[in-house]
Design a protein around this motif. Structure first.
Motif, PDB file in Angstrom:
ATOM      1  N   ALA A   1       4.922   2.351  -8.265  1.00 35.34           N
ATOM      2  CA  ALA A   1       3.513   2.426  -8.654  1.00 35.34           C
ATOM      3  C   ALA A   1       2.615   1.788  -7.604  1.00 35.34           C
ATOM      4  CB  ALA A   1       3.311   1.750 -10.009  1.00 35.34           C
ATOM      5  N   ARG A   2       2.996   0.611  -7.126  1.00 38.21           N
ATOM      6  CA  ARG A   2       2.158  -0.050  -6.134  1.00 38.21           C
ATOM      7  C   ARG A   2       2.194   0.714  -4.811  1.00 38.21           C
ATOM      8  NH1 ARG A   2       2.592  -6.289  -4.047  1.00 38.21           N
ATOM      9  NH2 ARG A   2       4.401  -5.404  -2.952  1.00 38.21           N
ATOM     10  N   GLY A   3       3.352   1.241  -4.459  1.00 35.86           N
ATOM     11  CA  GLY A   3       3.446   2.061  -3.255  1.00 35.86           C
ATOM     12  C   GLY A   3       2.550   3.281  -3.339  1.00 35.86           C
ATOM     13  N   SER A   4       2.496   3.908  -4.519  1.00 42.73           N
ATOM     14  CA  SER A   4       1.629   5.074  -4.708  1.00 42.73           C
ATOM     15  C   SER A   4       0.164   4.693  -4.539  1.00 42.73           C
ATOM     16  CB  SER A   4       1.861   5.667  -6.098  1.00 42.73           C
ATOM     17  OG  SER A   4       3.191   6.095  -6.246  1.00 42.73           O
ATOM     18  N   PHE A   5      -0.197   3.515  -5.061  1.00 42.87           N
ATOM     19  CA  PHE A   5      -1.569   3.043  -4.893  1.00 42.87           C
ATOM     20  C   PHE A   5      -1.882   2.837  -3.416  1.00 42.87           C
ATOM     21  CE2 PHE A   5      -4.646  -0.318  -4.265  1.00 42.87           C
ATOM     22  CZ  PHE A   5      -5.687   0.050  -5.106  1.00 42.87           C
ATOM     23  N   MET A   6      -0.981   2.190  -2.692  1.00 40.80           N
ATOM     24  CA  MET A   6      -1.207   1.940  -1.275  1.00 40.80           C
ATOM     25  C   MET A   6      -1.319   3.247  -0.488  1.00 40.80           C
ATOM     26  SD  MET A   6      -1.497  -1.276  -1.109  1.00 40.80           S
ATOM     27  CE  MET A   6      -1.038  -2.804  -1.932  1.00 40.80           C
ATOM     28  N   ALA A   7      -0.487   4.223  -0.845  1.00 39.54           N
ATOM     29  CA  ALA A   7      -0.567   5.509  -0.165  1.00 39.54           C
ATOM     30  C   ALA A   7      -1.896   6.198  -0.433  1.00 39.54           C
ATOM     31  CB  ALA A   7       0.595   6.403  -0.610  1.00 39.54           C
ATOM     32  N   ARG A   8      -2.349   6.116  -1.675  1.00 36.44           N
ATOM     33  CA  ARG A   8      -3.590   6.786  -2.046  1.00 36.44           C
ATOM     34  C   ARG A   8      -4.813   6.104  -1.448  1.00 36.44           C
ATOM     35  NH1 ARG A   8      -4.413   9.061  -8.120  1.00 36.44           N
ATOM     36  NH2 ARG A   8      -2.329   9.815  -7.594  1.00 36.44           N
ATOM     37  N   THR A   9      -4.706   4.827  -1.146  1.00 33.88           N
ATOM     38  CA  THR A   9      -5.842   4.089  -0.595  1.00 33.88           C
ATOM     39  C   THR A   9      -5.681   3.850   0.914  1.00 33.88           C
ATOM     40  OG1 THR A   9      -4.786   2.010  -1.296  1.00 33.88           O
ATOM     41  CG2 THR A   9      -6.449   2.956  -2.759  1.00 33.88           C
ATOM     42  N   ASN A  10      -4.925   4.741   1.550  1.00 41.25           N
ATOM     43  CA  ASN A  10      -4.806   4.759   3.014  1.00 41.25           C
ATOM     44  C   ASN A  10      -4.211   3.471   3.594  1.00 41.25           C
ATOM     45  OD1 ASN A  10      -5.996   7.389   3.277  1.00 41.25           O
ATOM     46  ND2 ASN A  10      -7.998   6.454   2.915  1.00 41.25           N
TER      47      ASN A  10
END
Length: 259
Positions: free
Chosen positions: A99-108
Motif C-alpha cells: 500500500a505504501r509503495g503504491s502511494f509512493m509510485a502514485r506520488t512520483n
C-alpha cells in the motif's frame, strides 16, 4: 466473501452487515468497505474503514486500508499519515508495504516505491503477487525497463492466474513490447475473467490496430464506447485507429475529433 468474489456487491454488503451485527469485528467492516468501494460508494467505504480503525487502532491492515482509500479519493496528506502509521505498527506487514509503495509510485517517488515493493517480495516471494504486479508497473512507467516489467507481471500472473487485472497488465506490457499475439491472448483471458471490459477492449483494439486488423479493432473500440461512452481515452483510441485507416472524413465529421 463468495458474493464479493463474483462482484455481487449489494449481496455482499447485505451479508457483511448481518455478519457485523453478529460479531462486530473490525475485519468484517474492512470487507464491507471493499464491497462499498466496488459500488463506488467511497463515503460509506471510508466510514467502515474508520470504524475498523476505531475498533482496532493497532491493526496495521485496517490503518493501511484506510490510507489506500484516502489516496484514491485524493486526500494525500491523510493517506501518507495512515500508511506511515501502519508501517510503524508492523514494518513487516506485506499488505502495508504494498500500500505504501503504491502511494509512493502514485506520488512520483519511484525509488521509495521500489524499496517498499522489494521488501514485500523479500518477505513473501510466493505470496506477494500484488507487489510483483506493482513493481512491474513501476519498472515500465518510471524506469522504462520493459524486460523486468514483463518478468514481474508474469510472476504475478503465475501466483494468481485468475486475477483479470494481472492478465490485463501483462497484455499492456506485451503490447508495448510489440508482442501483439501474446498481448491479445492476455486481453482475451482478462475478459474471460470479467476484467474491466471497456478498458480491456480499448487495449485489445489497439493491438488489433497495430497488427493491421482494423475490422476487429473497430469492433472492439465501438464495443468499449458502448460500455463507457464518456471516456475521453476511448475516443482518442478511436481517433488513432481512424488515422491509421486514413479515414479522415470520419474524423472531421465526428465532433469529438474535430476540435
Amino acid at each position: 466473501d463468495r458474493f464479493a468474489a463474483f462482484q455481487y456487491w449489494p449481496q455482499a454488503i447485505s451479508a457483511y452487515t448481518k455478519a457485523f451485527e453478529l460479531s462486530a469485528e473490525a475485519s468484517t467492516l474492512m470487507r464491507r468497505a471493499a464491497a462499498y468501494e466496488g459500488l463506488k460508494n467511497m463515503k460509506a467505504a471510508l466510514e467502515d474503514l474508520s470504524g475498523a480503525v476505531a475498533k482496532e487502532p493497532s491493526s496495521a491492515p485496517a490503518v493501511g486500508a484506510r490510507g489506500m482509500l484516502l489516496m484514491k479519493i485524493g486526500r494525500e496528506a491523510e493517506a501518507l499519515a495512515d500508511l506511515n502509521r501502519a508501517y510503524r505498527i508492523d514494518p513487516k506487514n506485506i499488505e502495508v508495504l504494498i500500500a505504501r509503495g503504491s502511494f509512493m509510485a502514485r506520488t512520483n517517488k519511484p525509488t521509495a516505491a521500489m524499496s517498499d515493493f522489494n521488501a514485500a517480495i523479500e518477505l513473501g516471494p510466493k505470496t506477494s503477487a500484488e507487489a510483483y504486479n506493482n513493481r512491474g508497473a513501476l519498472y515500465a512507467n518510471a524506469f522504462s525497463d520493459l524486460e523486468k516489467s514483463l518478468q514481474d507481471i508474469s510472476a504475478a500472473v503465475e501466483l494468481k492466474p485468475k486475477d483479470p487485472g494481472y492478465h490485463f497488465n501483462l497484455g499492456v506490457i506485451r503490447l508495448k513490447s510489440r508482442n501483439y499475439l501474446q498481448a491479445l491472448s492476455s486481453f482475451d483471458l482478462a475478459l474471460s475473467l470479467r476484467g474491466p471490459a471497456a478498458r480491456v477492449l480499448q487495449y485489445r483494439a489497439e493491438a488489433y490496430s497495430q497488427m493491421g486488423d482494423f475490422s476487429k479493432a473497430m469492433q472492439d473500440i465501438q464495443a468499449a464506447l458502448e460500455k463507457d461512452p464518456k471516456n475521453a481515452s476511448l475516443h482518442d483510441t478511436l481517433g488513432n485507429i481512424r488515422l491509421r485507416l486514413r479515414d479522415y472524413l470520419a474524423l472531421v465529421r465526428d465532433p469529438r475529433h474535430a476540435q
